[in-house]
Design a protein around this motif. Structure first.
Motif, PDB file in Angstrom:
ATOM      1  N   ASP A  16       7.000  -2.602  -0.824  1.00 52.01           N
ATOM      2  CA  ASP A  16       6.625  -2.157  -2.181  1.00 52.01           C
ATOM      3  C   ASP A  16       6.602  -0.641  -2.352  1.00 52.01           C
ATOM      4  OD1 ASP A  16       6.389  -4.769  -2.942  1.00 52.01           O
ATOM      5  OD2 ASP A  16       4.196  -4.815  -2.980  1.00 52.01           O
ATOM      6  N   HIS A 149      -2.490  -0.353  -0.372  1.00 47.81           N
ATOM      7  CA  HIS A 149      -1.796  -1.185  -1.355  1.00 47.81           C
ATOM      8  C   HIS A 149      -2.769  -1.642  -2.434  1.00 47.81           C
ATOM      9  CE1 HIS A 149       0.617  -4.520  -3.013  1.00 47.81           C
ATOM     10  NE2 HIS A 149       1.660  -3.833  -2.549  1.00 47.81           N
ATOM     11  N   LYS A 150      -2.338  -1.593  -3.681  1.00 53.89           N
ATOM     12  CA  LYS A 150      -3.237  -1.892  -4.797  1.00 53.89           C
ATOM     13  C   LYS A 150      -3.658  -3.356  -4.844  1.00 53.89           C
ATOM     14  CE  LYS A 150      -1.485   1.762  -7.850  1.00 53.89           C
ATOM     15  NZ  LYS A 150      -0.865   2.065  -9.168  1.00 53.89           N
ATOM     16  N   GLN A 151      -2.811  -4.264  -4.357  1.00 52.48           N
ATOM     17  CA  GLN A 151      -3.144  -5.685  -4.408  1.00 52.48           C
ATOM     18  C   GLN A 151      -3.698  -6.206  -3.077  1.00 52.48           C
ATOM     19  OE1 GLN A 151      -0.133  -4.667  -6.205  1.00 52.48           O
ATOM     20  NE2 GLN A 151      -1.622  -4.697  -7.867  1.00 52.48           N
ATOM     21  N   ASN A 175       2.630   0.789  -6.710  1.00 51.09           N
ATOM     22  CA  ASN A 175       2.021  -0.226  -5.844  1.00 51.09           C
ATOM     23  C   ASN A 175       0.991   0.290  -4.843  1.00 51.09           C
ATOM     24  OD1 ASN A 175       3.599  -2.542  -6.791  1.00 51.09           O
ATOM     25  ND2 ASN A 175       5.349  -1.505  -5.855  1.00 51.09           N
ATOM     26  N   TRP A 176       0.973   1.606  -4.614  1.00 49.43           N
ATOM     27  CA  TRP A 176       0.103   2.146  -3.559  1.00 49.43           C
ATOM     28  C   TRP A 176      -0.773   3.282  -4.090  1.00 49.43           C
ATOM     29  CZ3 TRP A 176       0.098   0.340   1.557  1.00 49.43           C
ATOM     30  CH2 TRP A 176       1.113  -0.578   1.873  1.00 49.43           C
TER      31      TRP A 176
END
Length: 200
Positions: A16, A149-151, A175-176
């Motif tokens: 990502d 990582h955001k998720q 994403n990060w």
């Protein structure tokens, strides 16, 4: 290749996004010279942020330079870019040569000691060209730099060396998050230059 260790350039992120660490691209003498000149020749200002409706002045200092007086708003404070210095033009050309990208602006941060850092954030302000590369040079004290990582909350860390280059591109900012955590182990200054591409 890393210019001094002959180690391969590698992506710090498992997915990502792309964060390429080039290692030291300036030798110790060159890096020390740039640190000294940047400390004295940049128009440093204490950074300001708006938190909970209050204006807070940080110990960390910043500066904003570019091809034009671009406006740039982060932490709810608007800044306008100053004209390039000769040193910044030289370093920008090095960034463009090594990353194969083009940049029209640079945000600089001065951390006086390890007590000063930067919390989790991503460089996704609306003024920055979407998915454009950011080239980050480090001069002075070595500091830890961490991605999250955001998720998934998976992390990846690297020690940013004196005279080193880190390039973030593709979907990294989407994403990060990244941070520069404070540390009591560092007593000397670090200057970080982040070359960016602003929307014209």
């Amino acid at each position: 290749m890393n210019l001094f260790d002959n180690e391969p350039i590698f992506n710090l992120l498992p997915y990502d996004g792309t964060a390429l660490y080039f290692g030291k691209v300036y030798d110790q003498n060159q890096a020390a010279d740039y640190l000294k000149r940047l400390l004295h020749n940049i128009d440093w200002k204490n950074d300001e942020v708006i938190m909970f409706g209050k204006r807070i002045v940080t110990r960390r200092k910043t500066a904003w330079y570019g091809d034009k007086p671009y406006s740039y708003t982060y932490s709810k404070i608007c800044r306008f870019a100053l004209a390039w210095t000769n040193d910044l033009v030289e370093i920008k050309q090095k960034a463009e040569e090594l990353t194969g990208e083009w940049y029209n602006s640079c945000l600089l941060n001065l951390y006086h000691t390890g007590d000063e850092g930067m919390g989790w954030h991503c460089d996704d302000e609306k003024e920055i060209a979407p998915h454009s590369a950011i080239a980050s040079f480090s001069f002075g004290a070595e500091r830890m730099f961490i991605f999250k990582h955001k998720q998934t909350n998976e992390t990846s860390a690297v020690i940013l060396e004196n005279g080193s280059l880190l390039a973030m591109k593709d979907a990294t900012q989407l994403n990060w998050l990244h941070q520069l955590p404070p540390t009591k182990k560092v007593a000397s200054p670090r200057i970080n230059l982040t070359f960016r591409k602003m929307i014209e």
